[in-house]
Design an enzyme around this catalytic site. Structure first.
Site, short mmCIF file in Angstrom:
data_model
loop_
_atom_site.label_atom_id
_atom_site.label_comp_id
_atom_site.label_asym_id
_atom_site.label_seq_id
_atom_site.Cartn_x
_atom_site.Cartn_y
_atom_site.Cartn_z
N HIS A 1 0.85 -1.20 0.00
CA HIS A 1 0.00 0.00 0.00
C HIS A 1 0.88 1.25 0.00
CE1 HIS A 1 -2.72 3.18 1.44
NE2 HIS A 1 -1.93 3.34 2.49
N ASP B 1 6.96 22.17 -25.78
CA ASP B 1 6.92 20.80 -25.27
C ASP B 1 7.99 20.71 -24.19
OD1 ASP B 1 6.94 17.89 -24.98
OD2 ASP B 1 5.94 17.84 -26.93
N TYR C 1 9.38 15.62 1.19
CA TYR C 1 9.22 16.95 0.59
C TYR C 1 9.04 16.88 -0.91
CZ TYR C 1 9.89 18.56 5.18
OH TYR C 1 9.69 18.76 6.50
N HIS D 1 13.63 11.29 4.00
CA HIS D 1 13.07 12.57 4.41
C HIS D 1 12.90 13.55 3.27
CE1 HIS D 1 11.02 14.80 7.34
NE2 HIS D 1 11.52 15.85 6.75
N HIS E 1 15.53 12.11 12.62
CA HIS E 1 14.40 12.26 13.54
C HIS E 1 13.43 11.09 13.41
CE1 HIS E 1 12.21 14.89 10.32
NE2 HIS E 1 11.94 13.63 10.14
N HIS E 2 13.64 10.25 12.40
CA HIS E 2 12.86 9.02 12.31
C HIS E 2 13.45 7.93 13.18
CE1 HIS E 2 10.55 10.38 8.74
NE2 HIS E 2 11.64 11.08 8.50
N GLU F 1 12.35 12.73 0.39
CA GLU F 1 11.22 12.13 -0.35
C GLU F 1 9.88 12.70 0.13
OE1 GLU F 1 10.80 10.10 -2.83
OE2 GLU F 1 8.66 9.76 -2.53
N THR G 1 7.78 26.56 6.98
CA THR G 1 6.44 26.02 6.73
C THR G 1 5.37 26.96 7.26
OG1 THR G 1 7.46 23.87 7.08
CG2 THR G 1 5.09 23.90 6.86
N TRP H 1 7.38 -0.45 4.09
CA TRP H 1 7.93 0.26 2.92
C TRP H 1 9.32 0.79 3.23
CZ3 TRP H 1 9.14 5.45 1.46
CH2 TRP H 1 9.04 6.38 2.50
N LYS I 1 4.83 29.77 4.94
CA LYS I 1 3.97 29.43 3.80
C LYS I 1 2.49 29.49 4.19
CE LYS I 1 6.76 26.95 0.64
NZ LYS I 1 6.17 27.50 -0.58
N SER J 1 13.43 5.98 -13.62
CA SER J 1 12.33 6.73 -14.22
C SER J 1 12.21 8.12 -13.59
CB SER J 1 11.04 5.93 -14.07
OG SER J 1 9.92 6.78 -14.10
N SER J 2 12.28 8.16 -12.25
CA SER J 2 12.15 9.46 -11.57
C SER J 2 13.29 10.39 -11.93
CB SER J 2 12.18 9.28 -10.05
OG SER J 2 11.06 8.59 -9.63
N SER K 1 -0.42 27.35 -4.38
CA SER K 1 0.02 28.73 -4.61
C SER K 1 -0.48 29.26 -5.96
CB SER K 1 1.55 28.83 -4.56
OG SER K 1 2.01 28.41 -3.31
N ARG L 1 1.94 0.80 15.51
CA ARG L 1 1.51 0.71 14.12
C ARG L 1 1.89 -0.66 13.57
NH1 ARG L 1 5.99 4.34 10.89
NH2 ARG L 1 4.89 3.54 9.09
#
Ligand code: CU
Lengths: 293, 529
Positions: B81, B110, B261, B257, B306-307, B259, B332, B146, B335, B173-174, B272, B454
């Site tokens: 998932h 293009d 963002y 991390h 921090h993870h 990722e 943040t 994941w 924003k 690809s990315s 925006s 979790r």
């Protein structure tokens, strides 16, 4: 098209709300917050949690309030006309500085608490805890005491797929073990965590202690319980198929009881879920476990 | 080398109409709009695939006891998932938007590298075909989460090398997609469009593209080390051979991390664009928005641990990562305040794209605040690996990233298809989504604080009530998304022609093009004053 979509949706909401209304009463436990702590550091950690929670909630209410006030007053249907301003250096400086000050104010007490959490010196008792797929073992380093601690039989039976046993009928479902860790109250307990296979994590919410058990390495943590009682937790690092089924139970007892337990005079009664006195001459479980190694 | 050839070749095939042959149009296409459409359809399909898995998870968690699935399969569901939603739904959806919009916004015909564009899309399809096929392999799909932490992930069955291969292809690809975005933005802007005149969506994507190029190779390195640990006798993550399983977590989160963002910066860009349109006011603090985005991107590289507060980090490490993480709250907050100030004294109307954008600003604030709580290391010891974390990241990803994707779809669909969508269906979709997403995720804060870990397939009975509510919310939210399909369909098969301007307050080059936009966006570069 619109009406055709609406009807099934409303029906679905009604059915699911009805289903919820008939949920068994035995499940009712609407805890909204961390449990009241039973260790010496618990109040301090919970205090930090509440402090940051309150700061966030207040700012959040401010943000939501300002936003909804804007939606109500600055809308075209109320005849609002758009202003054309596009920046204000002063406002931007203010709302950069205010969060900075709040954050610094939060960081200082947090740093102080980290130092205390990490200070494992001067411990009274050291216990090496090892995680396995899917049980724990407890090794009392200064005593002749080693045992494995697995999920209790009643939870285990009810947790089989379609077991037919209602978990609500199992006392402390998934949070009970065959042999709990036993420690004396008001003593600094240092735990040394490691694992035998994959990473596990040892957590007892009411004792406010959580640390990962990494295979091949030893992590330290500590707690000092303020009150006797039975405290329950679970493994908190995904460790495979049995991750949800390796509970932790800590029985905090008086010094006397702890001594008795070490000498085999007290044992865990799974049905009553408390430590009970046993005949000293038959109490050979710890020795059996050692032999089984 | 190949890139250059491709760039040269594409000047030769400027046709005004799409090829009539299906294969030429939808398989071999080099057109940014068709590739954008392919990306968007792909991500919508993946959104439903990943959503179905989420519903399997929530069905199992509706009440205590195991009713539907075995624990191993449950773990596969949480793992796949997440992989599907992150890499298959959210990221490709933003790439799809980038493809459609960047050339139109910067005044280019293009994307700069159209053949690579085609290749990066089909690589993604290949990657996900492999990933989803692991569900049918002996030993089942990956079930280690994941985050792929070893040693657990090394216990994966036959699926293991396929999973690693899928991640490698997806990363390639990315990276290609990002190179394309950067080259397009750097080289193909219309004359007069300086960097500080670019629309915010273009800015956020430019920064995101650099993040992707920086971190996708790190992820590829991490999974390659897993591969060699398993098959070639290395011991990167095995203590017995001198390695350390926690090393993986450092490498993974150095990717992971930024990722986060990567999934949220383009979302910032989308709102925006939308909020000023429906406020009929220019974006408040454009340049501070750009700087805030850049500082968030920079900070994202120095907060990864921090993870990992509970893994046993030195005190200095914990203090550093706590402080650095708290710093992110500042840009943040800037924003959020800027979006609110954009609406303040505006002339607001509340069409569906605006509703989704407003919900984003408010609900992302909740997710941001729970993130700030998680940054407080001593408290994180309690939050870590509980449902509190699950609630936090779903708040930033679902009413965060996913809501802006929906806002973007409603906002630009009339430009893409030439027809308005059905506003009633759009609004119904919004209200259902906005209400049920909270029913789904808000109670998870409570069970997390109360002590529910979790990634467990079954839970102690005291967590039952909130889990039941959460599951009801999940099914209502999930089925509400069919309204999204209905709304898209109402625009594709639309009745009401859209004007070129579409929204009366919209500013930007894409609104100067006819609706639907021509096959090649700007054959003559527009001039920007
Ligand atoms: Cu475990």
């Amino acid at each position: 098209m619109f009406n055709r979509l609406c009807t099934p949706l409303i029906a679905a909401i009604c059915i699911s709300l009805a289903a919820f209304a008939v949920a068994p009463e035995a499940y009712a436990a609407w805890d909204l917050d961390m449990p009241i702590g039973k260790s010496t550091l618990a109040d301090e950690i919970m205090g930090l949690h509440h402090l940051i929670l309150i700061v966030c909630t207040v700012i959040c209410i401010g943000v939501f309030g300002f936003a909804f006030y804007t939606f109500l007053t600055c809308r075209r249907s109320k005849g609002a006309k758009a202003a054309s301003f596009s920046h204000s250096t002063r406002a931007e400086i203010i709302w950069t500085i205010i969060p900075t000050v709040i954050l610094i104010a939060m960081a200082i007490p947090s740093a102080r608490t980290i130092l205390k959490i990490e200070d494992t010196s001067g411990a009274d008792i050291s216990i090496k805890i090892t995680g396995y797929q899917w049980k724990w073992s407890y090794d009392y380093l200064d005593e002749d005491m080693f045992f494995y601690s697995s999920i209790d039989a009643a939870s285990s039976a009810a947790a089989q797929k379609n077991s037919g046993i209602d978990p609500a009928t199992v006392k402390n479902y998934l949070r009970n073990v065959d042999k709990p860790m036993v420690v004396p109250v008001n003593k600094k307990i240092r735990i040394l965590l490691t694992a035998n296979d994959v990473i596990h994590s040892w957590w007892v919410p009411e004792l406010y202690v959580k640390k990962d058990a990494n295979p091949g390495f030893i992590n330290e943590a500590w707690f000092e319980a303020k009150e006797t009682g039975i405290y329950r937790g679970q493994c908190t690092e995904l460790c495979g198929r049995g991750h949800g089924f390796m509970p932790i139970v800590v029985a905090v007892v008086t010094d006397d009881e702890y001594r008795q337990w070490l000498e085999g005079g007290l044992a865990w009664d799974q049905t009553k879920q408390e430590l009970i006195a046993v005949n000293l001459f038959q109490a050979d479980e710890p020795a059996d476990q050692l032999a089984a190694l | 080398m190949t890139d250059q050839t491709a760039a040269h070749d594409h000047h030769g095939d400027h046709h005004d109409a799409p090829p009539s042959n299906f294969l030429d149009r939808w398989v071999f296409t080099t057109n940014h709009k068709d590739i954008g459409t392919l990306y968007l359809i792909f991500s919508l399909v993946m959104f439903f695939v990943g959503g179905t898995m989420a519903l399997i998870i929530r069905a199992e968690l509706f009440q205590p006891g195991l009713q539907f699935v075995e624990p191993q399969f449950f773990n596969s569901m949480t793992t796949v998932h997440a992989l599907v939603m992150v890499f298959g739904a959210v990221m490709p959806a933003f790439v799809g938007l980038a493809n459609w919009l960047i050339p139109m916004m910067v005044g280019a015909p293009d994307m700069a590298l159209p053949r690579m564009n085609n290749w990066s899309f089909w690589l993604l399809v290949a990657a996900f075909t492999i990933l989803v096929s692991t569900l049918f392999m002996p030993g089942g799909a990956p079930a280690g989460g994941w985050t792929l932490y070893p040693p657990l992930v090394l216990q994966t069955g036959d699926a293991f090398p396929f999973m690693v291969f899928a991640i490698h292809i997806m990363g390639a690809s990315s990276i290609m997609g990002s190179i394309n975005v950067i080259v397009t933005i750097m080289n193909m802007r219309a004359p007069g469009m300086t960097l500080m005149k670019m629309p915010m969506f273009v800015w956020t994507w430019l920064i995101t593209a650099y993040l992707l190029i920086a971190v996708m190779p790190v992820l590829a390195g991490a999974v390659t080390m897993l591969l060699t640990d398993r098959y070639f006798g290395t011991s990167f993550f095995n203590a017995a051979g001198g390695g350390d399983p926690v090393l993986f977590q450092h490498v993974f989160w150095f990717f992971g991390h930024p990722e986060v963002y990567i999934m949220i910066l383009p979302a910032f860009g989308v709102v925006s664009q939308i909020i000023p349109t429906f406020s009929r006011k220019p974006l408040f603090g454009y340049s501070s928005m750009v700087y805030a985005t850049a500082s968030i991107a920079f900070l994202s590289f120095i907060v990864w641990a921090h993870h990992m507060f509970t893994t046993g980090m030195p005190i200095a490490g914990q203090l550093f990562f706590m402080l650095a993480t708290m710093l992110i709250a500042i840009p943040t907050a800037v924003k959020i305040f800027n979006w609110l100030s954009t609406m303040w004294k505006g002339e607001l109307t509340f069409e569906t794209p605006m509703l989704f954008s407003i919900a984003f600003v408010l609900l992302f604030t909740i997710g941001g605040f729970s993130g700030l709580m998680l940054a407080i290391a001593p408290a994180d010891y309690q939050y870590h690996d509980t449902y509190f974390v699950v609630a936090h990241f779903h708040y930033v990803l679902v009413p965060g990233a996913v809501f802006t994707l929906m806002a973007a779809a409603y906002y630009w669909l009339p430009k893409w298809t030439g027809y308005m969508y059905n506003e009633k269906i759009g609004k119904l979709h919004f209200w259902c989504s906005a209400i049920f997403v909270n029913v789904l995720f808000f109670p998870q804060h409570f069970v997390g604080l109360a002590g529910m870990p979790r990634r467990i397939p079954d839970y102690p009975t005291q967590f039952a009530d909130f889990n039941a509510i959460s599951s009801v919310g999940a099914f209502l939210f999930g089925f509400s998304q069919l309204l999204f399909v209905a709304a898209i369909w109402s625009s594709v098969k639309g009745k009401q022609k859209a004007t070129d301007q579409v929204w009366d307050g919209a500013k930007g080059l894409e609104w100067t093009l006819p609706s639907p936009a021509p096959y090649h966006s700007f054959n003559e570069p527009p001039h920007i004053d």
